[in-house]
Design an enzyme around this catalytic site. Structure first.
Site: not given
Ligand code: APR
Length: 340
Positions: A9-10, A23, A33, A116-118
Site C-alpha cells: 500500500d503506497i 485528478n 488519491d 490511470s489503471t484504476g
Molecule cells: N497503494 C498503491 N496503489 C493503489 C492504492 C494504494 N493504497 N490504492 C489503489 N491503488 C492502485 C489501483 O489498484 C490502480 O492500479 O492505483 C492504481 C490507480 O488507480 P486509481 O487510484 O483509481 O487512479 P487512476 O486510475 O489514475 O484514477 C484517478 O481516481 O481516485 C480518483 O481522484 C482520483 O479522479 C482521480 C482518479
C-alpha cells in the site's frame, strides 16, 4: 537495485516521495488519491488548495504530513478513451515530470502507483509498459531508487501474449525436483563442447559451411582452456572490455547499484549471488552458453527445476535483454527480481 516492483500500500512506503494518481482539482478523490489524503491528514488538502489544480501529465509537489514519505508528488493521468487521444504520451509525461520534480528536489528515492489503471481505465499491460519504459530510460541517465508499488495482483498485468509465451515455455521446460548433476566447470565445458562439435560435424543435416557459420559453438576450445582459471570478476571485466561497454552502462543495464559493482571490480575473488551473476549476463547480452560459462565462474548453473532460471532462459532465447521487462515478468510469476 535502482528499480523495484513491490506489492504494498503506497501510503505505507517510507521513501522521499510517493506519487499520487490525482485528478485535475487536486482536492482528493477515491482510489490511491483517497488513500493518500486519508493517511496524510487534513494538512495535505490545505496545501493542495493553494496549488490551483494540475493539468493532465503535469506534476506538483507537496509535503507528506502524516505519511512516512517526506513529500507527495501529485500527477494527473489521462483517462483512457481508446488510445487515440494522446493517452500514451500524457501517461509517459506523468512519470517523466514526476521524476524530473524528484530530481529537481534532489530526492534519492520515489514510489509510483500504476497511474490511470484504476478509475481512469487505462489498460494495465499498456500502462505498465509505458511506466517501465520511462523509468528505465530515466535510470540510464540518473541515480535514483524507483519503486513501482502494486496494490493488488490483478492491477498488474503483463501483455497476454508475453504472459502466455512464458507460461508455455515454463510448461515445456520445467521439471519438478530433477537431480541436477552439473559437471565441474572444466569437464562440462570440454565434454559439452567436444561432444557438440563432433556430433554436429558428423551429422548429415548440416552442410559443412552451414555448420561453420551458424551452429559452431560460440567459443573456441583453445580460448576456453586458457580462460579456464578466470574468476567471475575477471571474466566479467574481460567481457565488459570486449563488448566496449563502460562500467556505468554495465551496472545500470544490470539494475545493480554502483557500490556493488565497485566491490566486484576491486575483488577478483568476489562471489556474487546467482541473481547478480545473471543480471550481469543480461546486461552484457550474453547468449545461453556464455551465460552458463559466466555463472559457472561463480559456482552456479541454470536449472530446469527453477522457474526463475527458465524465465531467464526464455528471455535470452528471445534475445530480449531489457532487465526491466524481465523483472516485470519475474514479478508476474512471483519470482525474485533481477539486480542486487
Ligand atoms: N497503494 C498503491 N496503489 C493503489 C492504492 C494504494 N493504497 N490504492 C489503489 N491503488 C492502485 C489501483 O489498484 C490502480 O492500479 O492505483 C492504481 C490507480 O488507480 P486509481 O487510484 O483509481 O487512479 P487512476 O486510475 O489514475 O484514477 C484517478 O481516481 O481516485 C480518483 O481522484 C482520483 O479522479 C482521480 C482518479
Amino acid at each position: 537495485m535502482p528499480f523495484e516492483i513491490i506489492r504494498n500500500d503506497i501510503t505505507k512506503v517510507s521513501v522521499d516521495a510517493i506519487v499520487n494518481a490525482a485528478n485535475k482539482t487536486l482536492l482528493g478523490g477515491g482510489g490511491v488519491d483517497g488513500a493518500i489524503h486519508r493517511a496524510a491528514g487534513p494538512g495535505l488538502l490545505e496545501e493542495c488548495r493553494t496549488l490551483g489544480g494540475c493539468k493532465t501529465g503535469e506534476a506538483k509537489l507537496t509535503k507528506g504530513y502524516n505519511l512516512p514519505a517526506r513529500y507527495v508528488i501529485h500527477t494527473v493521468g489521462p483517462v483512457w478513451r481508446g488510445g487515440g487521444y494522446n493517452e500514451e504520451k500524457l501517461l509517459a509525461d506523468c512519470y517523466r515530470n514526476s521524476l524530473a520534480l524528484a530530481k529537481e528536489h534532489k530526492l534519492e528515492n520515489i514510489a509510483f502507483p500504476l497511474i490511470s489503471t484504476g478509475a481512469f481505465g487505462y489498460p494495465k499491460d499498456k500502462a505498465l509498459k509505458t511506466a517501465v519504459s520511462v523509468i528505465s530510460d530515466f535510470l540510464m541517465e540518473h541515480d535514483m531508487m524507483v519503486f513501482l508499488v502494486v496494490y493488488d495482483k490483478d492491477s498488474f498485468q503483463l501483455s497476454e501474449k508475453l504472459f502466455n509465451s512464458i507460461k508455455q515455455f515454463i510448461d515445456d521446460n520445467y521439471m519438478e525436483n530433477i537431480e541436477e548433476h552439473p559437471y565441474s566447470m572444466e569437464s562440462r565445458l570440454l565434454k559439452g563442447l567436444a561432444v557438440s562439435e563432433r556430433v554436429l560435424k558428423e551429422s548429415d543435416f548440416l552442410s559443412a559451411e552451414a555448420y561453420s557459420e551458424t551452429i559452431k559453438p560460440q567459443r573456441k576450445l583453445e580460448d576456453l582452456i586458457d580462460q579456464m582459471d578466470e574468476t567471475f570478476s575477471q571474466m566479467l571485466l574481460r567481457l565488459i572490455d570486449q563488448k566496449g561497454m563502460t562500467d556505468a552502462q554495465t551496472y545500470k543495464r544490470a539494475n545493480i547499484d554502483r557500490k556493488l559493482f565497485s566491490k566486484i571490480r576491486n575483488d577478483i575473488h568476489y562471489k556474487p549471488s546467482k541473481h547478480t551473476a545473471i543480471a550481469f549476463a543480461i546486461a552484457l547480452k550474453l547468449n545461453l552458453d556464455e551465460t552458463k560459462d559466466l555463472l559457472m565462474r561463480a559456482g552456479y548453473a541454470l536449472s530446469r527445476s527453477s522457474k526463475f532460471d527458465i524465465i531467464i532462459e526464455f528471455f535470452i532465447c528471445e534475445g530480449n535483454y531489457n532487465i526491466f521487462e524481465i523483472n516485470e515478468a519475474l514479478f508476474a510469476f512471483d519470482q525474485k527480481l533481477l539486480g542486487a
